[in-house]
Design a protein around this motif. Structure first.
Motif, PDB file in Angstrom:
ATOM      1  N   GLU A  89      39.609  30.499  37.279  1.00 22.59           N
ATOM      2  CA  GLU A  89      40.369  31.088  36.168  1.00 22.59           C
ATOM      3  C   GLU A  89      40.133  32.584  36.148  1.00 22.59           C
ATOM      4  OE1 GLU A  89      39.359  29.160  32.384  1.00 22.59           O
ATOM      5  OE2 GLU A  89      39.044  27.353  33.599  1.00 22.59           O
ATOM      6  N   GLY A  90      41.005  33.298  35.439  1.00 23.93           N
ATOM      7  CA  GLY A  90      40.833  34.731  35.267  1.00 23.93           C
ATOM      8  C   GLY A  90      41.470  35.532  36.385  1.00 23.93           C
ATOM      9  N   GLU A  91      41.208  36.833  36.346  1.00 29.46           N
ATOM     10  CA  GLU A  91      41.900  37.729  37.261  1.00 29.46           C
ATOM     11  C   GLU A  91      40.947  38.820  37.733  1.00 29.46           C
ATOM     12  OE1 GLU A  91      46.476  38.990  36.991  1.00 29.46           O
ATOM     13  OE2 GLU A  91      45.160  40.121  35.665  1.00 29.46           O
ATOM     14  N   ILE A  92      41.065  39.153  39.014  1.00 29.10           N
ATOM     15  CA  ILE A  92      40.271  40.266  39.541  1.00 29.10           C
ATOM     16  C   ILE A  92      41.244  41.282  40.130  1.00 29.10           C
ATOM     17  CG2 ILE A  92      38.495  40.966  41.179  1.00 29.10           C
ATOM     18  CD1 ILE A  92      37.469  38.040  41.050  1.00 29.10           C
ATOM     19  N   ILE A  93      41.150  42.518  39.641  1.00 25.86           N
ATOM     20  CA  ILE A  93      42.063  43.571  40.097  1.00 25.86           C
ATOM     21  C   ILE A  93      41.249  44.649  40.809  1.00 25.86           C
ATOM     22  CG2 ILE A  93      43.762  45.307  39.368  1.00 25.86           C
ATOM     23  CD1 ILE A  93      44.756  42.599  38.641  1.00 25.86           C
ATOM     24  N   ILE A  94      41.691  45.004  42.002  1.00 24.45           N
ATOM     25  CA  ILE A  94      41.018  46.076  42.735  1.00 24.45           C
ATOM     26  C   ILE A  94      42.028  47.171  43.037  1.00 24.45           C
ATOM     27  CG2 ILE A  94      39.880  46.673  44.903  1.00 24.45           C
ATOM     28  CD1 ILE A  94      38.628  43.843  44.740  1.00 24.45           C
ATOM     29  N   ASN A  95      41.741  48.373  42.583  1.00 20.13           N
ATOM     30  CA  ASN A  95      42.674  49.498  42.736  1.00 20.13           C
ATOM     31  C   ASN A  95      44.107  49.100  42.340  1.00 20.13           C
ATOM     32  OD1 ASN A  95      40.773  51.345  43.582  1.00 20.13           O
ATOM     33  ND2 ASN A  95      40.998  50.779  45.736  1.00 20.13           N
ATOM     34  N   GLY A  96      44.219  48.376  41.250  1.00 18.57           N
ATOM     35  CA  GLY A  96      45.533  48.016  40.731  1.00 18.57           C
ATOM     36  C   GLY A  96      46.179  46.807  41.384  1.00 18.57           C
ATOM     37  N   GLU A  97      45.471  46.176  42.336  1.00 16.66           N
ATOM     38  CA  GLU A  97      46.076  45.014  42.991  1.00 16.66           C
ATOM     39  C   GLU A  97      45.201  43.787  42.831  1.00 16.66           C
ATOM     40  OE1 GLU A  97      47.805  45.262  46.820  1.00 16.66           O
ATOM     41  OE2 GLU A  97      47.758  47.459  46.785  1.00 16.66           O
ATOM     42  N   LYS A  98      45.854  42.639  42.714  1.00 16.77           N
ATOM     43  CA  LYS A  98      45.090  41.390  42.683  1.00 16.77           C
ATOM     44  C   LYS A  98      44.372  41.209  44.013  1.00 16.77           C
ATOM     45  CE  LYS A  98      47.832  38.583  39.556  1.00 16.77           C
ATOM     46  NZ  LYS A  98      48.676  37.404  39.423  1.00 16.77           N
ATOM     47  N   VAL A  99      43.211  40.566  43.971  1.00 12.07           N
ATOM     48  CA  VAL A  99      42.459  40.380  45.221  1.00 12.07           C
ATOM     49  C   VAL A  99      43.308  39.635  46.249  1.00 12.07           C
ATOM     50  CG1 VAL A  99      40.087  40.561  44.443  1.00 12.07           C
ATOM     51  CG2 VAL A  99      41.309  38.404  44.133  1.00 12.07           C
ATOM     52  N   SER A 100      43.231  40.083  47.502  1.00 10.08           N
ATOM     53  CA  SER A 100      44.056  39.552  48.578  1.00 10.08           C
ATOM     54  C   SER A 100      43.450  40.045  49.894  1.00 10.08           C
ATOM     55  CB  SER A 100      45.476  40.097  48.445  1.00 10.08           C
ATOM     56  OG  SER A 100      45.460  41.489  48.692  1.00 10.08           O
ATOM     57  N   PRO A 101      43.988  39.595  51.034  1.00  6.82           N
ATOM     58  CA  PRO A 101      43.502  40.162  52.300  1.00  6.82           C
ATOM     59  C   PRO A 101      43.615  41.681  52.318  1.00  6.82           C
ATOM     60  CG  PRO A 101      44.820  38.232  52.739  1.00  6.82           C
ATOM     61  CD  PRO A 101      44.917  38.494  51.255  1.00  6.82           C
TER      62      PRO A 101
END
Lengths: 307, 430
Positions: free
Chosen positions: A57-69
């Motif tokens: 659950e929840g959300e992690i944002i890195i430099n404005g983007e959701k975590v991804s490759p």
């Protein structure tokens, strides 16, 4: 500016709730410390930020983007369980790891050369990791973490298992990275390292965040209610004190946290009756003390690991 | 799935392995080992024991001992003058291996003979004695019946069976069933060994990354499925390289072996008699084995690759669940058993490729790689069976890959202890 935003993140493994509704922000260009006892959920949180495991659950944002490759490539990660391919040559290994992070071969070659020279390690370029000493391979591990020049660095328990020389070297690297505007997040269960290096902290216990914010501010909020006392003679008066918590006690030293409005001068008076005072100082509480008083002594898991 | 990452993983897997000393040595030594293995097998089969077992013949008819000695002078010794008790003593003292008493009834009636012996010699000795005594008694009966020479000849006749294959197209060809059966068995054996050894590479590769603790560094750059795919493809490329080298060498050698042998013989016979030359001209024919059909080689490659993919996906899952090399064994059993079962069925299939057992099991995906190749080599397998088994293997591979990806994803990050099957089931459901 926020570099990493973790909001209301949870993760469950079978019946274990490893991380429960965790939220914190990491600001750009600062050193952020994730602390708490072993098993508090730090590594799980870090793995989710690195997109190694998905959050429930929840959300992690890195430099404005959701975590991804894609966000993976913005991060240099050194896990707690670290290692390298033993039979692979240092240069090839670094090239492989850099390319996996999206670097072109030509750029990677240049960066590898720079860092190997920087650590006086260029001679090891064509050796296999199995031939290197432990200290040497730790240096290669640092290079593997930073070679692709990301904006964010995450170190999970970075100082555990490091020899003193490499410990110092890593501290230097971290300070230097901060100086060049990079964001650093590291986790540890050793509070004194945090006090030395961190700008902001997040305290974990039992999968939950118990306290987060600017380290200076947190300390200030707790007030100057801790006494450092150095003495010569009979220390038994310490046992008669009430409404205090004594940390870091030794034969001629004690760190005393005043809990309920007891006058610090009262402590000094009693101490003088029994021993010779060399130092008496009123300070902000240590991080360890802050942690204990926030969580409550009985609620700390793995207490013996807290130091 | 990002194919660039898969390619990087593949490249590393391939290059580090193909350059290793282990690979180079295996490429050289495996064919040598294979040839040695077959040489030993042939040697054992044709081995004639040098030992002689002396069998005392007490011939009360006076007609048997002589022809029996004619069959094997070293084995059968005439003890007709010796009493039965003495013969028993001789056997007990191991002077002779055994004795047989021939009476009139053995010739005139169908009364069984009795061999009293120490028990040494085994089945081979018993079989050989049985055929010898049958032969002499038959001859003696024929002689007493005073049959004409012609009828005697009839009894002596041994008629062979030559076989020729008639194809659907109406073409008649030399039947090479015997040769092809051996080929089928060898191909099945090769796939059996290959699945285990390349599957083993995959397992060890996965465990290595876990025990080296590099896996988490890799996992922060690559998705588990990309890593898994790259790894399997890398070892697969290695397998193709190794087999490519072997095949080229094999076909190259067989292609030049004939001419070279012929040249060598020409040189040798240059100064010899014309007779000898003529006799030796036949020799190269021995080297001229029937050619393998290109379609067989094609199917071998297809089934080899599919079999490798099917099993290596499972071998990777095993590796991810294990914590160290030594712990793999306990997890290997359920994955390894189908290959062993296929191998055991193959020992039946190469002799009887069209039996119901052979046909049905060759279509079961986990058995196909071994059994279908063996069948294709030996017999005329209907197209639908071949393609059905290929289709089923592809489907099964999709299933094992899905399963393996689920296990692998969790397994690679679980340190400390080897997962039980219960744990693995939990990972799959997650």
């Amino acid at each position: 500016m926020k570099t990493i935003t973790v909001s209301h993140v949870s993760k469950t493994f079978g019946k274990t709730k490893a991380v429960r509704d965790v939220s914190f922000d990491v600001e750009k260009g600062r050193i952020f410390g994730l602390l708490g006892p072993n098993g508090a959920g730090k590594t799980t949180t870090i793995r989710m930020i690195n997109y190694i495991i998905p959050q429930d659950e929840g959300e992690i944002i890195i430099n404005g983007e959701k975590v991804s490759p894609k966000t993976q490539k913005m991060i240099g990660y050194m896990p707690e369980e670290r290692g390298l391919y033993k039979k692979m040559k240092v240069g090839e290994q670094l090239m492989y790891l850099a390319q996996l992070k999206g670097l072109k071969a030509s750029d990677a070659r240049e960066k590898i050369k720079y860092w190997l020279n920087r650590f006086n390690a260029y001679d090891w370029h064509s050796k296999t990791v199995g031939e290197l000493s432990k200290g040497m391979s730790q240096k290669i591990q640092f290079i593997a973490t930073i070679v692709h020049d990301p904006g964010i660095y995450i170190f999970d328990e970075p100082f555990s298992g490091l020899d003193p020389i490499n410990s110092e070297l890593l501290k230097e690297i971290i300070i230097e990275l901060k100086g060049s505007g990079k964001t650093i997040l590291f986790s540890t269960h050793r509070m004194e390292q945090v006090e030395q290096m961190c700008d902001d902290i997040c305290l974990f216990n039992n999968g939950k965040v118990v306290l987060t914010g600017n380290l200076r501010q947190i300390k200030k909020d707790f007030g100057k209610n801790t006494v450092l006392i150095e003495f010569q003679g009979d220390g038994s008066f310490l046992d008669s004190l009430e409404e205090v918590r004594i940390n870091n006690r030794s034969t001629n030293f004690a760190e005393i946290r005043i809990l309920n409005g007891l006058d610090s001068q009262e402590i000094l008076r009693r101490a003088m009756e029994h021993s010779e005072i060399h130092k008496f100082q009123l300070v902000e509480p240590s991080l360890n003390e802050i942690f204990i008083s926030t969580v409550g002594e009985d609620n700390i898991k793995n207490q013996e690991l807290l130091k | 799935m990002n194919w660039k990452q898969v390619y990087l993983v593949l490249k590393r897997e391939y290059i580090t392995r193909v350059r290793s000393k282990g690979f180079i040595w295996a490429t050289i030594l495996v064919p040598v080992g294979f040839v040695a293995f077959f040489a030993v097998m042939v040697f054992v089969t044709v081995w004639e024991s040098g030992e002689t077992f002396e069998i005392g013949v007490k011939d009360e008819t006076g007609q048997i001992a002589e022809p029996l000695r004619g069959l094997n002078e070293e084995r059968y010794v005439d003890y007709s003058e010796v009493s039965t008790d003495s013969l028993r003593t001789l056997v007990q003292e191991n002077v002779i291996t055994g004795y047989i008493i021939f009476t009139e009834e053995n010739i005139t009636e169908d009364k069984n003979l009795e061999l009293i012996y120490t028990g040494s010699g085994g089945i081979q000795l018993l079989t050989s004695i049985r055929s010898d005594v049958r032969e002499v008694i038959r001859q003696e009966r024929l002689r007493r019946a005073e049959v004409s020479e012609e009828i005697q000849k009839i009894y002596d006749a041994t008629i062979g069976l030559d076989s020729r294959r008639l194809t659907r197209e109406g073409e008649e060809t030399d039947d090479e069933t015997f040769f092809l059966s051996i080929v089928g068995m060898i191909l099945g054996l090769i796939i059996f060994a290959a699945i285990f050894s390349y599957g083993g590479y995959v397992t060890r590769g996965v465990i290595e990354e876990k025990t080296n603790r590099i896996i988490e560094v890799i996992a922060s750059s690559v998705k588990p499925i990309e890593l898994l795919t790259g790894k399997m493809a890398g070892v697969g490329a290695l397998a193709i390289t190794q087999f490519g080298i072997w095949m080229v060498t094999f076909f190259g050698l067989t292609a030049i072996a004939g001419p070279v042998a012929a040249t060598l013989m020409e040189q040798q016979t240059a100064g010899m008699d014309a007779d000898l030359e003529a006799a030796q001209a036949d020799l190269p024919a021995f080297l001229d084995l029937p050619a393998l059909e290109p379609s067989l080689i094609f199917y071998f490659i297809v089934f080899f690759i599919l079999g490798y993919l099917l099993y290596s996906s499972l071998f990777a899952a095993i590796g991810s669940a294990a914590d160290s090399d030594t712990d793999v064994q306990q997890l290997m059993l359920p994955v390894g058993s189908p290959i062993f079962i296929a191998y055991i069925i193959m020992l039946h299939t190469w002799q009887s490729p069209d039996s119901t057992l052979s046909v049905v099991s060759s279509i079961i995906p986990f058995f196909s790689p071994i059994l279908m190749v063996t069948r294709i080599a030996i017999t005329d397998v209907p197209f639908w069976q071949i393609w059905l088994s290929i289709l089923l293997m592809i489907l099964a591979f999709a299933g094992t890959m899905w399963l393996s990806a689920k296990i692998y994803k969790v397994g690679i990050l679980s340190y400390g202890k080897t997962a039980s099957f219960k744990d693995i089931a939990k990972w799959i459901r997650q």
